[in-house]
Design a protein around this motif. Sequence first.
Motif, PDB file in Angstrom:
ATOM      1  N   VAL A 162      53.471  39.566  42.887  1.00 26.57           N
ATOM      2  CA  VAL A 162      52.750  38.769  43.923  1.00 26.57           C
ATOM      3  C   VAL A 162      53.131  37.275  43.532  1.00 26.57           C
ATOM      4  O   VAL A 162      52.935  36.700  42.759  1.00 26.57           O
ATOM      5  N   ARG A 178      48.088  43.383  43.820  1.00 27.46           N
ATOM      6  CA  ARG A 178      47.141  42.615  42.821  1.00 27.46           C
ATOM      7  C   ARG A 178      46.455  43.962  42.243  1.00 27.46           C
ATOM      8  O   ARG A 178      46.373  44.069  41.239  1.00 27.46           O
ATOM      9  N   ARG A 220      49.838  42.192  49.670  1.00 24.67           N
ATOM     10  CA  ARG A 220      49.488  41.287  48.627  1.00 24.67           C
ATOM     11  C   ARG A 220      48.205  41.634  47.783  1.00 24.67           C
ATOM     12  O   ARG A 220      48.156  41.869  46.493  1.00 24.67           O
ATOM     13  N   ASP A 221      47.337  42.171  48.597  1.00 23.74           N
ATOM     14  CA  ASP A 221      46.108  42.508  47.923  1.00 23.74           C
ATOM     15  C   ASP A 221      46.130  43.889  46.968  1.00 23.74           C
ATOM     16  O   ASP A 221      45.648  43.994  46.214  1.00 23.74           O
TER      17      ASP A 221
END
Length: 78
Positions: free
Chosen positions: A34, A73, A69-70
């Motif tokens: 990320v 993560r 991206r979430d």
Amino acid sequence: MTSCKPLLAALAIATSLLAACATAPSDGAPCPPVVPYSREFLARAADELGRLPPGSAIEQMLADYQVMRDQARACRAE
């Protein structure tokens, strides 16, 4: 008469290596990185996004990118 020690040592090493692999995620896929963005960069991107016409394709692509991206993560947090 041959010694069994080299064979047993090789078997022990192979077993430990395979056991180490068993602790990795089952799908084998590593978590993607990320990339961090500065506040200034994010503000610039928001400004540029605000200038696009409503419903632009780039707006939807950025929303999809945010989901990825979430997920990345969340993968790293596991």
